[in-house]
Write a protein that holds these residues in place. Structure first.
Motif, PDB file in Angstrom:
ATOM      1  N   CYS A   1       1.086  -1.174   0.129  1.00  0.00           N
ATOM      2  CA  CYS A   1       0.031  -0.181   0.192  1.00  0.00           C
ATOM      3  C   CYS A   1       0.901   1.370   0.099  1.00  0.00           C
ATOM      4  O   CYS A   1       0.742   2.280  -0.730  1.00  0.00           O
ATOM      5  CB  CYS A   1      -0.940  -0.053   1.192  1.00  0.00           C
ATOM      6  SG  CYS A   1      -2.290  -1.202   1.076  1.00  0.00           S
TER       7      CYS A   1
ATOM      8  N   GLU B   1      -4.597  -7.545  -4.909  1.00  0.00           N
ATOM      9  CA  GLU B   1      -5.216  -8.506  -5.677  1.00  0.00           C
ATOM     10  C   GLU B   1      -3.945  -9.207  -6.567  1.00  0.00           C
ATOM     11  O   GLU B   1      -3.922 -10.380  -6.781  1.00  0.00           O
ATOM     12  CB  GLU B   1      -6.101  -7.788  -6.829  1.00  0.00           C
ATOM     13  CG  GLU B   1      -6.942  -9.013  -7.475  1.00  0.00           C
ATOM     14  CD  GLU B   1      -7.792  -9.732  -6.972  1.00  0.00           C
ATOM     15  OE1 GLU B   1      -7.794 -10.956  -7.072  1.00  0.00           O
ATOM     16  OE2 GLU B   1      -8.244  -9.261  -5.832  1.00  0.00           O
TER      17      GLU B   1
ATOM     18  N   LEU C   1     -12.933  -7.731   2.348  1.00  0.00           N
ATOM     19  CA  LEU C   1     -12.476  -8.908   1.691  1.00  0.00           C
ATOM     20  C   LEU C   1     -11.673  -9.704   2.538  1.00  0.00           C
ATOM     21  O   LEU C   1     -10.924  -9.396   3.393  1.00  0.00           O
ATOM     22  CB  LEU C   1     -11.385  -8.400   0.384  1.00  0.00           C
ATOM     23  CG  LEU C   1     -11.879  -7.627  -0.519  1.00  0.00           C
ATOM     24  CD1 LEU C   1     -10.830  -7.111  -1.433  1.00  0.00           C
ATOM     25  CD2 LEU C   1     -12.907  -7.993  -1.365  1.00  0.00           C
TER      26      LEU C   1
ATOM     27  N   SER D   1     -15.052 -11.410  -1.530  1.00  0.00           N
ATOM     28  CA  SER D   1     -15.971 -10.499  -0.884  1.00  0.00           C
ATOM     29  C   SER D   1     -16.741 -11.074   0.244  1.00  0.00           C
ATOM     30  O   SER D   1     -17.371 -12.058   0.198  1.00  0.00           O
ATOM     31  CB  SER D   1     -16.724  -9.670  -1.914  1.00  0.00           C
ATOM     32  OG  SER D   1     -17.505  -8.620  -1.246  1.00  0.00           O
TER      33      SER D   1
ATOM     34  N   TRP E   1      -8.897 -13.468  -2.692  1.00  0.00           N
ATOM     35  CA  TRP E   1      -9.517 -12.626  -1.875  1.00  0.00           C
ATOM     36  C   TRP E   1     -10.955 -12.850  -2.367  1.00  0.00           C
ATOM     37  O   TRP E   1     -11.559 -12.667  -3.518  1.00  0.00           O
ATOM     38  CB  TRP E   1      -9.173 -11.090  -2.344  1.00  0.00           C
ATOM     39  CG  TRP E   1      -7.862 -10.795  -2.005  1.00  0.00           C
ATOM     40  CD1 TRP E   1      -6.566 -10.958  -2.502  1.00  0.00           C
ATOM     41  CD2 TRP E   1      -7.581 -10.511  -0.630  1.00  0.00           C
ATOM     42  NE1 TRP E   1      -5.564 -10.576  -1.834  1.00  0.00           N
ATOM     43  CE2 TRP E   1      -6.010 -10.408  -0.677  1.00  0.00           C
ATOM     44  CE3 TRP E   1      -7.924 -10.477   0.600  1.00  0.00           C
ATOM     45  CZ2 TRP E   1      -5.196 -10.132   0.477  1.00  0.00           C
ATOM     46  CZ3 TRP E   1      -7.460 -10.178   1.819  1.00  0.00           C
ATOM     47  CH2 TRP E   1      -5.930  -9.919   1.662  1.00  0.00           C
TER      48      TRP E   1
ATOM     49  N   LEU F   1      -9.321  -7.253   4.370  1.00  0.00           N
ATOM     50  CA  LEU F   1      -9.131  -5.952   4.087  1.00  0.00           C
ATOM     51  C   LEU F   1     -10.393  -5.374   4.525  1.00  0.00           C
ATOM     52  O   LEU F   1     -11.403  -5.804   3.900  1.00  0.00           O
ATOM     53  CB  LEU F   1      -8.800  -5.966   2.675  1.00  0.00           C
ATOM     54  CG  LEU F   1      -7.372  -6.615   2.361  1.00  0.00           C
ATOM     55  CD1 LEU F   1      -7.149  -6.318   0.721  1.00  0.00           C
ATOM     56  CD2 LEU F   1      -6.227  -6.400   3.131  1.00  0.00           C
TER      57      LEU F   1
ATOM     58  N   ILE G   1     -11.795  -1.967   2.718  1.00  0.00           N
ATOM     59  CA  ILE G   1     -11.326  -0.946   1.927  1.00  0.00           C
ATOM     60  C   ILE G   1     -12.589   0.177   1.952  1.00  0.00           C
ATOM     61  O   ILE G   1     -13.783  -0.195   1.686  1.00  0.00           O
ATOM     62  CB  ILE G   1     -11.531  -1.350   0.432  1.00  0.00           C
ATOM     63  CG1 ILE G   1     -10.434  -2.621   0.197  1.00  0.00           C
ATOM     64  CG2 ILE G   1     -11.197  -0.548  -0.380  1.00  0.00           C
ATOM     65  CD1 ILE G   1     -10.269  -3.422  -0.997  1.00  0.00           C
TER      66      ILE G   1
ATOM     67  N   ARG H   1     -10.208  -0.203  -5.082  1.00  0.00           N
ATOM     68  CA  ARG H   1      -9.334  -1.095  -5.590  1.00  0.00           C
ATOM     69  C   ARG H   1      -8.859  -1.902  -4.473  1.00  0.00           C
ATOM     70  O   ARG H   1      -8.460  -1.521  -3.377  1.00  0.00           O
ATOM     71  CB  ARG H   1      -8.248  -0.713  -6.245  1.00  0.00           C
ATOM     72  CG  ARG H   1      -8.795   0.097  -7.585  1.00  0.00           C
ATOM     73  CD  ARG H   1      -7.556   0.889  -8.334  1.00  0.00           C
ATOM     74  NE  ARG H   1      -7.078   2.252  -7.197  1.00  0.00           N
ATOM     75  CZ  ARG H   1      -6.060   2.675  -7.503  1.00  0.00           C
ATOM     76  NH1 ARG H   1      -5.116   2.543  -8.353  1.00  0.00           N
ATOM     77  NH2 ARG H   1      -5.715   3.701  -6.514  1.00  0.00           N
ATOM     78  N   ASN H   2      -8.463  -3.308  -4.624  1.00  0.00           N
ATOM     79  CA  ASN H   2      -7.761  -3.987  -3.772  1.00  0.00           C
ATOM     80  C   ASN H   2      -6.302  -4.079  -4.362  1.00  0.00           C
ATOM     81  O   ASN H   2      -5.992  -4.773  -5.205  1.00  0.00           O
ATOM     82  CB  ASN H   2      -8.238  -5.409  -3.839  1.00  0.00           C
ATOM     83  CG  ASN H   2      -7.411  -6.449  -3.106  1.00  0.00           C
ATOM     84  OD1 ASN H   2      -6.491  -6.269  -2.521  1.00  0.00           O
ATOM     85  ND2 ASN H   2      -7.832  -7.653  -2.910  1.00  0.00           N
TER      86      ASN H   2
END
Length: 113
Positions: free
Chosen positions: A19, A108, A53, A67, A65, A41, A43, A104-105
């Motif tokens: 990140c 990913e 996620l 949801s 990942w 996560l 987000i 966005r992840n």
């Protein structure tokens, strides 16, 4: 012979670094078991809502990942309720909150996990 797995704490630390490299704000909001806690996560889309996620292992051993809140962002209270439910089932979870307007992840494609 099974594939070696990184410890959860190392996964979260790697996520924080990823990140940072992408210029996204990220914070560990819950620390779990260093070795085997599930990583989530949270987000934050900074307005439209939140997505949760979970990093899950597939039957073939690969990681993906998934949801936990569906395709549409949800209010923070709903996202927190999902995480609280997961925490009651497994108190060793990790939660990494990421701020990204686009939702966005950033992890990913970084399946160094």
């Amino acid at each position: 012979m099974s594939t070696p797995r990184l410890k959860s704490k190392m996964l979260v630390q790697a996520g924080l670094r990823q990140c940072m490299a992408l210029g996204l704000m990220a914070t560990v909001v819950r620390s779990g078991d260093d070795d085997a806690g599930t990583v989530y996560l949270k987000i934050n889309r900074l307005g439209p809502g939140f997505t949760i996620l979970a990093l899950a292992r597939e039957l073939d051993g690969s990681l993906r990942w998934r949801s936990r809140t569906g395709a549409v962002p949800v209010p923070e209270a709903d996202a927190d309720a999902v995480l609280e439910k997961e925490r009651r089932i497994d108190p060793d979870i990790w939660v990494l909150e990421i701020e990204d307007r686009e939702g966005r992840n950033p992890l990913e494609d970084a399946l160094f996990f």
